[in-house]
Design a protein around this motif. Sequence first.
Motif, mmCIF file in Angstrom:
data_model
loop_
_atom_site.group_PDB
_atom_site.id
_atom_site.type_symbol
_atom_site.label_atom_id
_atom_site.label_comp_id
_atom_site.label_asym_id
_atom_site.label_seq_id
_atom_site.Cartn_x
_atom_site.Cartn_y
_atom_site.Cartn_z
ATOM 1 N N THR A 115 -15.519 15.995 6.833
ATOM 2 C CA THR A 115 -14.818 17.024 7.090
ATOM 3 C C THR A 115 -13.618 16.840 8.331
ATOM 4 O O THR A 115 -12.614 17.594 8.392
ATOM 5 C CB THR A 115 -15.845 18.358 7.382
ATOM 6 N N HIS A 116 -14.082 15.727 8.924
ATOM 7 C CA HIS A 116 -13.123 15.223 9.992
ATOM 8 C C HIS A 116 -12.491 14.004 9.697
ATOM 9 O O HIS A 116 -13.108 13.227 8.939
ATOM 10 C CB HIS A 116 -14.004 15.063 11.575
ATOM 11 N N PHE A 117 -11.139 14.090 9.805
ATOM 12 C CA PHE A 117 -10.376 12.896 9.492
ATOM 13 C C PHE A 117 -9.450 12.500 10.792
ATOM 14 O O PHE A 117 -9.066 13.188 11.555
ATOM 15 C CB PHE A 117 -9.172 13.271 8.497
ATOM 16 N N GLU A 118 -9.555 10.932 10.963
ATOM 17 C CA GLU A 118 -8.784 10.414 11.670
ATOM 18 C C GLU A 118 -7.020 10.644 11.486
ATOM 19 O O GLU A 118 -6.897 10.940 10.208
ATOM 20 C CB GLU A 118 -9.026 8.981 11.802
ATOM 21 N N ILE A 119 -6.497 10.352 12.599
ATOM 22 C CA ILE A 119 -4.859 10.618 12.080
ATOM 23 C C ILE A 119 -4.140 9.966 11.054
ATOM 24 O O ILE A 119 -3.511 10.145 10.353
ATOM 25 C CB ILE A 119 -3.962 10.297 13.453
ATOM 26 N N TYR A 120 -4.886 8.635 10.800
ATOM 27 C CA TYR A 120 -4.469 7.743 9.958
ATOM 28 C C TYR A 120 -5.220 7.927 8.532
ATOM 29 O O TYR A 120 -4.592 7.244 7.392
ATOM 30 C CB TYR A 120 -4.602 6.202 10.063
ATOM 31 N N GLU A 121 -5.911 8.913 8.258
ATOM 32 C CA GLU A 121 -6.428 9.321 7.018
ATOM 33 C C GLU A 121 -6.127 10.743 6.551
ATOM 34 O O GLU A 121 -6.467 11.171 5.627
ATOM 35 C CB GLU A 121 -8.052 9.087 7.303
ATOM 36 N N GLU A 122 -4.831 11.330 7.188
ATOM 37 C CA GLU A 122 -4.628 12.359 6.807
ATOM 38 C C GLU A 122 -4.257 12.739 5.327
ATOM 39 O O GLU A 122 -4.370 13.674 4.741
ATOM 40 C CB GLU A 122 -3.710 13.063 7.758
ATOM 41 N N ASN A 123 -3.392 11.927 4.834
ATOM 42 C CA ASN A 123 -2.915 11.604 3.468
ATOM 43 C C ASN A 123 -2.728 10.374 3.008
ATOM 44 O O ASN A 123 -2.905 9.311 3.663
ATOM 45 C CB ASN A 123 -1.732 12.252 3.396
ATOM 46 N N ALA A 124 -2.530 10.184 1.720
ATOM 47 C CA ALA A 124 -2.406 8.630 0.952
ATOM 48 C C ALA A 124 -1.275 7.960 1.517
ATOM 49 O O ALA A 124 -1.341 6.925 1.642
ATOM 50 C CB ALA A 124 -2.491 8.905 -0.596
ATOM 51 N N ALA A 125 -0.405 8.922 1.841
ATOM 52 C CA ALA A 125 0.947 7.878 2.671
ATOM 53 C C ALA A 125 0.605 7.234 3.738
ATOM 54 O O ALA A 125 0.947 6.140 3.930
ATOM 55 C CB ALA A 125 1.961 8.957 2.653
ATOM 56 N N MET A 126 -0.411 8.029 4.628
ATOM 57 C CA MET A 126 -0.483 7.475 5.863
ATOM 58 C C MET A 126 -1.736 6.133 5.620
ATOM 59 O O MET A 126 -1.514 5.276 6.456
ATOM 60 C CB MET A 126 -1.276 8.373 6.913
ATOM 61 N N ILE A 127 -2.468 6.210 4.782
ATOM 62 C CA ILE A 127 -3.416 5.371 4.390
ATOM 63 C C ILE A 127 -2.635 4.125 3.869
ATOM 64 O O ILE A 127 -2.838 2.931 4.231
ATOM 65 C CB ILE A 127 -4.568 5.822 3.595
ATOM 66 N N ALA A 128 -1.499 4.341 3.006
ATOM 67 C CA ALA A 128 -0.756 3.162 2.302
ATOM 68 C C ALA A 128 -0.219 2.449 3.596
ATOM 69 O O ALA A 128 -0.076 1.323 3.705
ATOM 70 C CB ALA A 128 0.157 3.900 1.534
ATOM 71 N N GLU A 129 0.464 3.203 4.545
ATOM 72 C CA GLU A 129 1.079 2.746 5.684
ATOM 73 C C GLU A 129 -0.003 1.755 6.522
ATOM 74 O O GLU A 129 0.426 0.600 6.912
ATOM 75 C CB GLU A 129 1.653 3.725 6.632
ATOM 76 N N THR A 130 -1.062 2.265 6.598
ATOM 77 C CA THR A 130 -2.224 1.585 7.410
ATOM 78 C C THR A 130 -2.429 0.185 6.744
ATOM 79 O O THR A 130 -2.308 -0.807 7.410
ATOM 80 C CB THR A 130 -3.435 2.441 7.704
ATOM 81 N N ARG A 131 -2.650 0.414 5.403
ATOM 82 C CA ARG A 131 -2.738 -0.574 4.690
ATOM 83 C C ARG A 131 -1.739 -2.011 4.752
ATOM 84 O O ARG A 131 -2.034 -3.082 4.773
ATOM 85 C CB ARG A 131 -3.071 -0.165 3.222
ATOM 86 N N ARG A 132 -0.695 -1.331 4.712
ATOM 87 C CA ARG A 132 0.773 -2.194 4.916
ATOM 88 C C ARG A 132 0.562 -2.824 6.143
ATOM 89 O O ARG A 132 0.835 -4.118 6.330
ATOM 90 C CB ARG A 132 2.014 -1.449 4.684
ATOM 91 N N ARG A 133 0.289 -2.245 7.184
ATOM 92 C CA ARG A 133 0.309 -2.815 8.623
ATOM 93 C C ARG A 133 -1.017 -3.907 8.582
ATOM 94 O O ARG A 133 -0.719 -4.896 9.205
ATOM 95 C CB ARG A 133 -0.128 -1.646 9.295
ATOM 96 N N TYR A 134 -2.113 -3.628 7.934
ATOM 97 C CA TYR A 134 -3.186 -4.764 7.974
ATOM 98 C C TYR A 134 -2.583 -5.713 7.123
ATOM 99 O O TYR A 134 -2.961 -6.958 7.393
ATOM 100 C CB TYR A 134 -4.411 -4.147 7.479
ATOM 101 N N GLY A 135 -1.706 -5.600 6.091
ATOM 102 C CA GLY A 135 -1.328 -6.761 5.300
ATOM 103 C C GLY A 135 -0.578 -7.677 6.158
ATOM 104 O O GLY A 135 -0.618 -8.971 6.139
ATOM 105 N N ILE A 136 0.399 -7.102 7.087
ATOM 106 C CA ILE A 136 1.195 -7.834 7.973
ATOM 107 C C ILE A 136 0.380 -8.582 8.944
ATOM 108 O O ILE A 136 0.539 -9.802 9.288
ATOM 109 C CB ILE A 136 2.207 -6.984 8.752
ATOM 110 N N VAL A 137 -0.743 -7.888 9.465
ATOM 111 C CA VAL A 137 -1.610 -8.816 10.445
ATOM 112 C C VAL A 137 -2.364 -9.952 9.776
ATOM 113 O O VAL A 137 -2.515 -10.984 10.331
ATOM 114 C CB VAL A 137 -2.639 -7.741 11.040
ATOM 115 N N PHE A 138 -2.828 -9.548 8.798
ATOM 116 C CA PHE A 138 -3.517 -10.575 7.931
ATOM 117 C C PHE A 138 -2.550 -11.738 7.546
ATOM 118 O O PHE A 138 -3.187 -12.992 7.286
ATOM 119 C CB PHE A 138 -4.401 -10.097 6.697
ATOM 120 N N GLU A 139 -1.625 -11.416 7.178
ATOM 121 C CA GLU A 139 -0.577 -12.821 6.699
ATOM 122 C C GLU A 139 -0.094 -13.287 7.966
ATOM 123 O O GLU A 139 -0.208 -14.667 8.076
ATOM 124 C CB GLU A 139 0.741 -11.962 6.221
#
Length: 163
Positions: A107-131
């Motif tokens: 029922t509680h969501f972090e700022i980066y979990e509010e919608n699929a677009a924000m989750i996609a952006e977070t995933r993209r950012r982790y991809g940059i870090v992992f690379e």
Amino acid sequence: DISGNYKLLATLYIKYGQQEKIPELKEAAGKLNSLLKNSIIKYLDEGTDVVCDRYYYSSLAYQGVDGAIDWVANMNLGCPVITKPDICIFLDMDPEKCHEHIRAGRTHFEIYEENAAMIAETRRRYGIVFEMLKDRDNIAIIDSTGTIEEVFEQIKTEIDKLL
């Protein structure tokens, strides 16, 4: 001792144009030092395995990718008391599916979990870090769309490689 490196950290703040954050540095350094000494380093020294749900990868992904990655990387990767983990396990999932799972389970969501677009952006950012860290760190990206048992087996396979 990170507190002993306060001057080094302050110098990095100044170098990367973050002078206004120096007053917060000493308090943050003290908290980090306490956390590392009283939990992570203490347990590692005792021979206990430590599992963290976030580490410097999160700092780089959330704070560094869009402009200040060199500064954030230097603050984290250059810190003498922050140890490199044996493995980073990233549970990956399609952002839409991930959002569905989050909505169904909480029922509680972090700022980066509010919608699929924000989750996609977070995933993209982790991809940059992992690379960026692929030649430095042991990073296992796990497809977490399967059953709990299937995801567990993938994680176990990665951990078994370390043993």
